[in-house]
Design a protein around this motif. Structure first.
Motif, PDB file in Angstrom:
ATOM      1  N   PHE A 152       1.532   3.497   9.473  1.00 10.14           N
ATOM      2  CA  PHE A 152       0.756   2.363   9.988  1.00 10.14           C
ATOM      3  C   PHE A 152       1.666   1.603  10.957  1.00 10.14           C
ATOM      4  N   ASP A 205       5.188   6.270   5.024  1.00 13.05           N
ATOM      5  CA  ASP A 205       5.485   6.779   3.675  1.00 13.05           C
ATOM      6  C   ASP A 205       5.249   8.275   3.624  1.00 13.05           C
ATOM      7  N   VAL A 256       0.422  10.110  -0.595  1.00 19.09           N
ATOM      8  CA  VAL A 256      -0.758  10.973  -0.733  1.00 19.09           C
ATOM      9  C   VAL A 256      -1.459  11.275   0.591  1.00 19.09           C
ATOM     10  N   SER A 291       1.611   8.786   5.445  1.00 18.70           N
ATOM     11  CA  SER A 291       0.874   7.951   6.402  1.00 18.70           C
ATOM     12  C   SER A 291       1.833   7.082   7.200  1.00 18.70           C
ATOM     13  N   GLY A 296      -4.804  -3.294  -5.924  1.00 20.07           N
ATOM     14  CA  GLY A 296      -5.208  -3.847  -4.627  1.00 20.07           C
ATOM     15  C   GLY A 296      -6.590  -4.480  -4.737  1.00 20.07           C
ATOM     16  N   THR A 297      -6.968  -5.259  -3.712  1.00 22.38           N
ATOM     17  CA  THR A 297      -8.265  -5.933  -3.768  1.00 22.38           C
ATOM     18  C   THR A 297      -9.332  -5.207  -2.952  1.00 22.38           C
ATOM     19  N   GLY A 298      -8.936  -4.201  -2.184  1.00 25.60           N
ATOM     20  CA  GLY A 298      -9.881  -3.499  -1.324  1.00 25.60           C
ATOM     21  C   GLY A 298     -10.042  -4.215   0.019  1.00 25.60           C
ATOM     22  N   LEU A 299      -9.262  -5.286   0.232  1.00 27.50           N
ATOM     23  CA  LEU A 299      -9.396  -6.071   1.469  1.00 27.50           C
ATOM     24  C   LEU A 299      -8.127  -6.011   2.321  1.00 27.50           C
ATOM     25  N   GLY A 300      -7.093  -5.315   1.804  1.00 26.52           N
ATOM     26  CA  GLY A 300      -5.784  -5.339   2.462  1.00 26.52           C
ATOM     27  C   GLY A 300      -5.811  -4.946   3.932  1.00 26.52           C
ATOM     28  N   LEU A 301      -6.410  -3.790   4.228  1.00 28.32           N
ATOM     29  CA  LEU A 301      -6.371  -3.336   5.622  1.00 28.32           C
ATOM     30  C   LEU A 301      -7.330  -4.131   6.510  1.00 28.32           C
ATOM     31  N   TYR A 303     -13.623  -0.654   1.774  1.00 30.21           N
ATOM     32  CA  TYR A 303     -13.716   0.796   2.005  1.00 30.21           C
ATOM     33  C   TYR A 303     -12.543   1.452   1.287  1.00 30.21           C
ATOM     34  N   ARG A 304     -12.846   2.308   0.314  1.00 30.76           N
ATOM     35  CA  ARG A 304     -11.793   2.965  -0.441  1.00 30.76           C
ATOM     36  C   ARG A 304     -12.087   4.444  -0.528  1.00 30.76           C
ATOM     37  N   ASN A 351       0.842  -1.206   0.000  1.00 31.82           N
ATOM     38  CA  ASN A 351       0.000   0.000   0.000  1.00 31.82           C
ATOM     39  C   ASN A 351       0.871   1.247   0.000  1.00 31.82           C
ATOM     40  N   ALA A 352       1.944   1.215   0.795  1.00 33.03           N
ATOM     41  CA  ALA A 352       2.833   2.386   0.856  1.00 33.03           C
ATOM     42  C   ALA A 352       3.392   2.678  -0.539  1.00 33.03           C
ATOM     43  N   ILE A 408      -4.013  10.463   4.065  1.00 35.80           N
ATOM     44  CA  ILE A 408      -5.431  10.104   4.205  1.00 35.80           C
ATOM     45  C   ILE A 408      -6.109  11.178   5.051  1.00 35.80           C
TER      46      ILE A 408
HETATM   47  P1  ADP Z   1      -6.901  -1.205  -1.519  1.00 40.73           P
HETATM   48  O1  ADP Z   1      -5.566  -0.566  -1.363  1.00 40.73           O
HETATM   49  O2  ADP Z   1      -6.852  -2.447  -2.305  1.00 40.73           O
HETATM   50  O3  ADP Z   1      -7.958  -0.252  -2.005  1.00 40.73           O
HETATM   51  P2  ADP Z   1      -6.822  -1.523   1.371  1.00 40.73           P
HETATM   52  O4  ADP Z   1      -7.782  -2.155   2.324  1.00 40.73           O
HETATM   53  O5  ADP Z   1      -5.429  -2.019   1.415  1.00 40.73           O
HETATM   54  O6  ADP Z   1      -7.443  -1.670  -0.071  1.00 40.73           O
HETATM   55  O7  ADP Z   1      -6.798   0.035   1.668  1.00 40.73           O
HETATM   56  C1  ADP Z   1      -8.033   0.743   1.822  1.00 40.73           C
HETATM   57  C2  ADP Z   1      -7.880   2.191   1.393  1.00 40.73           C
HETATM   58  O8  ADP Z   1      -6.999   2.872   2.322  1.00 40.73           O
HETATM   59  C3  ADP Z   1      -7.213   2.385   0.027  1.00 40.73           C
HETATM   60  O9  ADP Z   1      -8.152   2.304  -1.017  1.00 40.73           O
HETATM   61  C4  ADP Z   1      -6.588   3.756   0.148  1.00 40.73           C
HETATM   62  O10 ADP Z   1      -7.575   4.739  -0.133  1.00 40.73           O
HETATM   63  C5  ADP Z   1      -6.247   3.854   1.658  1.00 40.73           C
HETATM   64  N1  ADP Z   1      -4.811   3.582   1.936  1.00 40.73           N
HETATM   65  C6  ADP Z   1      -4.256   2.421   2.342  1.00 40.73           C
HETATM   66  N2  ADP Z   1      -2.929   2.543   2.547  1.00 40.73           N
HETATM   67  C7  ADP Z   1      -2.613   3.822   2.257  1.00 40.73           C
HETATM   68  C8  ADP Z   1      -1.391   4.585   2.276  1.00 40.73           C
HETATM   69  N3  ADP Z   1      -0.216   4.058   2.639  1.00 40.73           N
HETATM   70  N4  ADP Z   1      -1.478   5.898   1.915  1.00 40.73           N
HETATM   71  C9  ADP Z   1      -2.665   6.459   1.545  1.00 40.73           C
HETATM   72  N5  ADP Z   1      -3.845   5.788   1.516  1.00 40.73           N
HETATM   73  C10 ADP Z   1      -3.829   4.495   1.864  1.00 40.73           C
END
Ligand code: ADP
Length: 267
Positions: free
Chosen positions: A253, A192, A195, A251, A222-227, A210-211, A164-165, A197
């Motif tokens: 984490f 990182d 951009v 950001s 990404g799949t939208g499920l990472g976090l 949630y995106r 994600n970073a 959040i």
């Molecule tokens: P995906 O990246 O596949 O959309 P994630 O669950 O990994 O799904 O992340 C959810 C949302 O969080 C992303 O769509 C993005 O908007 C935001 N995000 C995650 N990691 C970062 C990051 N390092 N910097 C900025 N936004 C992030």
């Protein structure tokens, strides 16, 4: 009725007045179990056909060449089909992983990981995703420590944060991965200068799909499920995830693991 599940809520208002509400959540819990079973079954059923489609596409692409006689537009179409089938395979794999994480079943690979070795390999994968030195990715981990838990789950959580970073940091940006320990336990930070959040989104980021910017995120691969996966892995390991971010600046984490997860010797 012993089969009913009740939820009690007590609210204090005014001068010591209390209001107790009782809610019957039996049906709600049943629906949640049905939802989980449905997602797990559909993901499982989709896995085989997707592997077959992907396999045939690969064979067809391998056999393409200047003498194949196929118009170039076919090659483009086959490449797009393969890309999309890979995207679906990743999505199905993440859905299955989330189902496993929710089922509380013990994993077969729960014999722990050497933190430094795993982080080194994930940072290498992050560099590969970034392309030739497109981001500066640094790793700071001097500890020779093992983390108790499932290696596949931990790898998936840490990789999601590092990938994600890379995805949300413009080219030339910096990513810092750091592991440290203190009296509270072990901590993995992925920071990182991308951009960032908006704080209003942070409480909802670990929800499935949630995106913040749907079109942008879908293009990142990404799949939208990472976090959501990171959050569940942390819960299973008795830890938690904290998120801090400034829009336009970057950001941070951090995965916090309790001391009981740390081992000096491999068990
Ligand atoms: P995906 O990246 O596949 O959309 P994630 O669950 O990994 O799904 O992340 C959810 C949302 O969080 C992303 O769509 C993005 O908007 C935001 N995000 C995650 N990691 C970062 C990051 N390092 N910097 C900025 N936004 C992030």
């Amino acid at each position: 009725n012993p089969d009913h599940q009740l939820q009690f809520n007590i609210t204090v208002y005014g001068k010591g007045n209390r209001l107790m509400t009782v809610r019957d959540v039996t049906r709600l819990n049943q629906l949640e179990v049905m939802r989980k079973d449905f997602v797990a079954n559909v993901s499982h059923e989709l896995r085989t056909p997707l592997t077959v489609v992907s396999g045939y596409l690969e064979t067809m692409l391998d056999s393409l060449g200047p003498d194949s006689g196929l118009p170039p537009v076919w090659e483009k179409a086959l490449n797009r089909m393969q890309e999309q089938s890979l995207r679906m395979q990743n999505l199905v794999a993440d859905l299955l992983l989330l189902s496993k994480l929710e089922s509380a079943e013990a994993q077969s690979d729960e014999n722990g990981v050497h933190v430094k070795t795993m982080l080194n390999s994930i940072v290498e994968d992050g560099r590969a995703l970034s392309g030739e030195n497109q981001h500066q990715i640094s790793l700071d981990c001097d500890e020779d420590v093992f983390l108790a838990g499932s290696s596949s789950e931990l790898r998936s959580a840490f990789s999601n944060l590092v990938f994600n970073a890379v995805r949300y940091t413009p080219l030339g940006g910096k990513i810092h991965v750091r592991w440290w320990q203190d009296k509270e336990g072990g901590h993995l930070m992925v920071e990182d200068n991308g951009v960032g959040i908006d704080p209003m989104h942070i409480p909802r980021l670990t929800e499935r799909f949630y995106r913040i910017d749907k079109s942008r995120s879908q293009n990142t691969g990404g799949t939208g499920l990472g976090l959501a996966i990171v959050k569940h892995v942390m819960l299973r390991h008795g830890g938690k995830l904290s998120i801090r971010s400034h829009p336009g600046k970057g950001s941070r984490f951090v995965c916090h693991f309790p001391e009981k997860c740390l081992e000096l010797e491999h068990s």
